[in-house]
Scaffold this motif. Structure first.
Motif, PDB file in Angstrom:
ATOM      1  N   GLY A  84       1.525  11.427 -14.945  1.00 15.65           N
ATOM      2  CA  GLY A  84       0.471  12.398 -14.646  1.00 15.65           C
ATOM      3  C   GLY A  84      -0.009  12.356 -13.212  1.00 15.65           C
ATOM      4  O   GLY A  84      -0.923  13.091 -12.845  1.00 15.65           O
ATOM      5  N   PHE A 144      -0.186   1.404 -29.962  1.00 14.85           N
ATOM      6  CA  PHE A 144      -0.178   0.402 -28.884  1.00 14.85           C
ATOM      7  C   PHE A 144      -1.211  -0.691 -29.207  1.00 14.85           C
ATOM      8  O   PHE A 144      -0.911  -1.878 -29.151  1.00 14.85           O
ATOM      9  CB  PHE A 144      -0.500   1.094 -27.551  1.00 14.85           C
ATOM     10  CG  PHE A 144      -0.487   0.172 -26.359  1.00 14.85           C
ATOM     11  CD1 PHE A 144       0.703  -0.111 -25.704  1.00 14.85           C
ATOM     12  CD2 PHE A 144      -1.657  -0.414 -25.883  1.00 14.85           C
ATOM     13  CE1 PHE A 144       0.730  -0.967 -24.588  1.00 14.85           C
ATOM     14  CE2 PHE A 144      -1.642  -1.261 -24.783  1.00 14.85           C
ATOM     15  CZ  PHE A 144      -0.443  -1.544 -24.137  1.00 14.85           C
ATOM     16  N   PRO A 164       6.698   4.430 -18.605  1.00 14.11           N
ATOM     17  CA  PRO A 164       6.747   4.394 -20.078  1.00 14.11           C
ATOM     18  C   PRO A 164       5.777   5.353 -20.760  1.00 14.11           C
ATOM     19  O   PRO A 164       5.536   5.232 -21.953  1.00 14.11           O
ATOM     20  CB  PRO A 164       6.341   2.935 -20.370  1.00 14.11           C
ATOM     21  CG  PRO A 164       5.440   2.561 -19.246  1.00 14.11           C
ATOM     22  CD  PRO A 164       5.871   3.363 -18.040  1.00 14.11           C
ATOM     23  N   PRO A 212      -5.750  -8.489 -17.326  1.00 18.73           N
ATOM     24  CA  PRO A 212      -4.504  -9.248 -17.214  1.00 18.73           C
ATOM     25  C   PRO A 212      -3.374  -8.508 -16.490  1.00 18.73           C
ATOM     26  O   PRO A 212      -2.443  -9.139 -16.037  1.00 18.73           O
ATOM     27  CB  PRO A 212      -4.115  -9.476 -18.688  1.00 18.73           C
ATOM     28  CG  PRO A 212      -4.705  -8.315 -19.423  1.00 18.73           C
ATOM     29  CD  PRO A 212      -5.943  -7.923 -18.677  1.00 18.73           C
ATOM     30  N   LEU A 262       2.807  10.718 -23.715  1.00 19.33           N
ATOM     31  CA  LEU A 262       2.392  11.346 -22.457  1.00 19.33           C
ATOM     32  C   LEU A 262       3.585  11.561 -21.555  1.00 19.33           C
ATOM     33  O   LEU A 262       4.688  11.093 -21.845  1.00 19.33           O
ATOM     34  CB  LEU A 262       1.402  10.414 -21.728  1.00 19.33           C
ATOM     35  CG  LEU A 262       0.103  10.073 -22.453  1.00 19.33           C
ATOM     36  CD1 LEU A 262      -0.591   8.933 -21.751  1.00 19.33           C
ATOM     37  CD2 LEU A 262      -0.794  11.303 -22.515  1.00 19.33           C
ATOM     38  N   GLY A 314       4.116   3.110 -15.233  1.00 20.51           N
ATOM     39  CA  GLY A 314       3.282   4.309 -15.333  1.00 20.51           C
ATOM     40  C   GLY A 314       2.603   4.607 -14.011  1.00 20.51           C
ATOM     41  O   GLY A 314       3.233   4.645 -12.941  1.00 20.51           O
TER      42      GLY A 314
END
Ligand code: TC6
Length: 694
Positions: free
Chosen positions: A137, A278, A128, A26, A134, A105
């Motif tokens: 990255g 989450f 986010p 999605p 985290l 992200g």
């Protein structure tokens, strides 16, 4: 126009512009299949003599929501996101990201590696990662400051909050905003960029970081406030370290540190806890005993009561564009409620979290009346009156005479029995609980209380309304205090006992703040006002020896300048008077005080809650242990990086929790500490509560 499709990626050649569309519903999470398909598509374009530029986009709902969270339990397979980002950055042709929906992200990191970004007005862009324990990255800690400057970058990365397209444009993250950037106008923009655009790689842009680069220590100074506010101190510090190195030393040094810190955080218990939350939050959106999608859309709502809760609920509804009428019994109370709303909106305008126009349109959606007849058009009414069963019964009886026969009636009660309230009405099938948390316009959680007789449509109407106003609904069953307050009561009882046995408020509170809570129970009580709890206890014939004695001495908390602590303004200090008062209570009860270590305090505050959580699960009041965790993180500020009480219990081991509870039951003679049957059984079986899957 030619078209080539490689699984989740389509490439169309339009007037020399290769439009690359990601299609991974999605939300275009950048899992291995999508990464592979993108690399393949880009390789194809690099060898296509017709191509002059690339327009990279996603299907409408999302450009991309970032890395695929489900892949984080292991190291990423090649091509990983960093390789993909490098491919985009070093691509022989200009690459422009056309952002529709969200770029979050790794999705935004990919877009930042492009030569430019265009976005539709509804797009939202953010990093986010911190909400998952985290840091960015794939070069985000280096590229974002180069596009928006260190202060904005720190704010975005440490808060994790996305920004609007307009804000992103203003900050320099986005180069142009127009409707449908992936369509004709976007292609034209890209073709023009291919001829005239500045192709300096983002990593090589220095203007916005020059000053901070020349003055080491600048980033640390700018980071102080957002670092303090960050919800995950470990991920936040790691992000600040990478950002600092990327600015003060070089992009490459920052990127190297970012990689190391990202991999360390990915494997940390703190990130595991937040990734679990989450999924637990999304699982809570699919309650087992409630059908979603069958609710009625609330076109107009009503609120009974203009107190703190009532006005907060009305603000939350209006903020989502829902017209709402507040009904009160007294003009004074109505005026005070409205003044609170107006003040609150003005403050948010002053802080920049709302525009003047948004505040005035929200204000315009709120009507007030002294007459229940004003609720005649409401699809759903939330009662937020005084916490007294008879008061609420009377309100429901009056409401029924005035609302539409199909209107849903909800109570915001935090403790009372919804079934008793429903039984007093002619249509118990339309009655449910909607327990908001204070301040209701801010706190993200609502316990949706499933009354025994409530029908599917009424429950779904309440549940879907909570989703629509941007809050997290968790369905719970009927019992005293539902899930959150029932567990809180158990903790409060232990906190009180710890004082009587030998601890002092400062120590108890410190143990919880060391654990990660923003505040301990006594500082919290002082802030909320101790007289409220005292009044409730008296009404129920209950006592709490220390808290009652504090109240009897006229100390009601911050508002009287003294409570469990002494106050100068908001600064609190331990108070000798309180220590002596507590010692006096212990003596009166014949209890010999003993030193209590921090570990016992932590165990005694958390393990009984977990025990109660197990009872709640066994009784079917909560569907899953994950629901309990979502309630505690969203409603009571349990530190997200510790995943919620039930997740925490699974990590320390249920056998250990059960053994310690038995030990404390024996030590204190408090039989309520004995492990509940479900906890005992799971501990014996060597299993866990199982989080979101149970
Ligand atoms: C990162 O990118 C690091 C990169 C560096 C690497 C080196 N992955 O929330 P919804 C699923 S870290 C996998 O209900 P919405 C979600 O679980 C990542 N799955 O919808 C749900 O599945 P279900 C940084 C994902 O419209 C479905 O999609 N990114 C991901 O309320 C629908 O989601 C983030 O932190 C994902 N990344 O909100 C963004 N995202 O149907 C996280 C979603 O089986 N995502 N799913 O239950 C979000 O904030 C929201 O999902 C949203 C959409 C705003 C994209």
């Amino acid at each position: 126009m030619s078209e080539v499709s490689t699984g989740p990626v389509t490439v169309e050649m339009i007037d020399g512009v290769a439009r690359v569309t990601m299609f991974g519903p999605p939300v275009n999470a950048l899992g291995l299949p999508l990464r592979k398909a993108l690399v393949e598509a880009l390789d194809g374009i690099a060898h296509d003599p017709q191509a002059t530029a690339v327009l990279l986009t996603g299907q409408a709902k999302a450009f991309s929501a970032g890395a695929d969270i489900t892949e984080f339990d292991a190291a990423a397979s090649s091509p990983d996101l960093r390789e993909l980002v490098a491919k985009v950055e070093d691509f022989p042709l200009p690459v422009i990201a056309a952002i529709t929906g969200v770029a979050l992200g790794g999705g935004l990191e990919l877009a930042m590696a492009a030569n430019a970004r265009i976005a539709d007005p509804e797009a939202r862009l953010g990093l986010p990662e911190i909400t998952l324990g985290l840091l960015p990255g794939a070069g985000g800690t280096g590229r974002l400051p180069r596009l928006v400057g260190p202060a904005r970058a720190l704010d975005m990365i440490l808060s994790g909050k996305p920004v609007s397209a307009a804000q992103a444009h203003h900050d320099g993250l986005v180069d142009a905003v127009f409707a449908d950037p992936a369509a004709k106008d976007g292609v034209r923009w890209v073709a023009h960029f291919a001829l005239k655009g500045d192709r300096t790689r983002t990593r090589d842009r220095q203007e916005k970081v020059e000053v901070a680069h020349a003055a080491p220590g600048t980033v640390a100074k700018l980071a102080a406030v957002p670092l303090h506010k960050a919800k995950d101190p470990y991920a936040a510090q790691a992000a600040v370290d990478a950002i600092t190195a990327g600015i003060e030393v070089s992009f490459e040094t920052g990127a190297q540190l970012e990689r190391e810190k990202f991999d360390e955080r990915r494997q940390s218990p703190e990130s595991a806890a937040q990734r679990y939350l989450f999924t637990a939050e999304r699982a809570a959106r699919k309650p087992r005993n409630l059908s979603t999608g069958v609710g009625r859309r609330v076109a107009r709502a009503g609120v009974v009561g203009a107190g703190t809760m009532g006005s907060g609920i009305a603000m939350a509804l209006a903020a989502a564009g829902i017209p709402v009428t507040i009904v009160e019994a007294e003009q004074d109370a109505l005026d005070r409620g409205l003044a609170r709303i107006v003040d609150n909106l003005a403050t948010s305008v002053a802080h920049g979290s709302r525009t003047e126009a948004a505040a005035s349109s929200e204000r315009a959606l709120i009507e007030t009346s002294l007459n229940y007849g004003a609720l005649a058009a409401a699809d759903l009414v939330i009662e937020a009156a005084f916490e007294d069963l008879q008061v609420k019964k009377d309100i429901f009886a009056t409401l029924e005479r005035h609302v539409r026969p199909d209107a849903v009636l909800a109570s915001n009660t935090s403790y009372l029995n919804i079934d008793v309230l429903a039984a007093g009405t002619a249509h118990p099938e339309r009655v449910l609980g909607m327990h908001f948390f204070s301040p209701a316009n801010v706190m993200p959680l609502v316990e949706v209380v499933r009354g025994a007789q409530a029908d599917a449509e009424a429950l779904a109407t309440g549940f879907e309304l909570v989703r629509r106003i941007g809050k997290t609904p968790v369905v719970v069953g009927v019992c005293h205090g539902f899930v959150g307050n029932r567990m809180l009561e158990v903790r409060s009882a232990q906190a009180e006992r710890l004082l009587v046995e030998g601890a002092l408020p400062g120590q108890v509170d410190r143990v919880l703040t060391d654990f990660g809570f923003r505040m301990g129970p006594f500082a919290m009580g002082d802030m909320a006002g101790l007289d409220i709890g005292w009044r409730n206890r008296k009404a129920q014939g209950l006592t709490a020896p220390v808290s009652d004695a504090i109240c009897k001495s006229g100390r009601f908390g911050q508002k009287t300048g003294a409570g469990f602590y002494a106050y100068e303004g908001r600064d609190r200090q331990d108070d000798r008077f309180v220590a002596e008062l507590i010692e006096g209570v212990s003596a009166e009860l014949g209890i010999v005080r003993r030193p209590i270590c921090d570990q016992e305090i932590l165990d005694r505050l958390t393990f009984p809650m977990i025990n109660e959580g197990a009872r709640i699960l066994a009784e079917g009041i909560a569907d899953r242990s994950g629901d309990i965790d979502v309630i505690w993180v969203k409603g009571y500020n349990w530190p997200a990086y510790r995943g919620g009480p039930m997740w925490y219990a699974d990590q320390v081991g249920l056998a250990h929790v059960a053994e310690r509870l038995q030990h404390y039951a024996l030590l204190t003679g408090d039989e309520s500490l004995q492990p509940s049957p479900l906890l005992g059984q799971l501990a014996d079986d060597g299993t866990t509560f199982g989080g979101d899957s149970r």
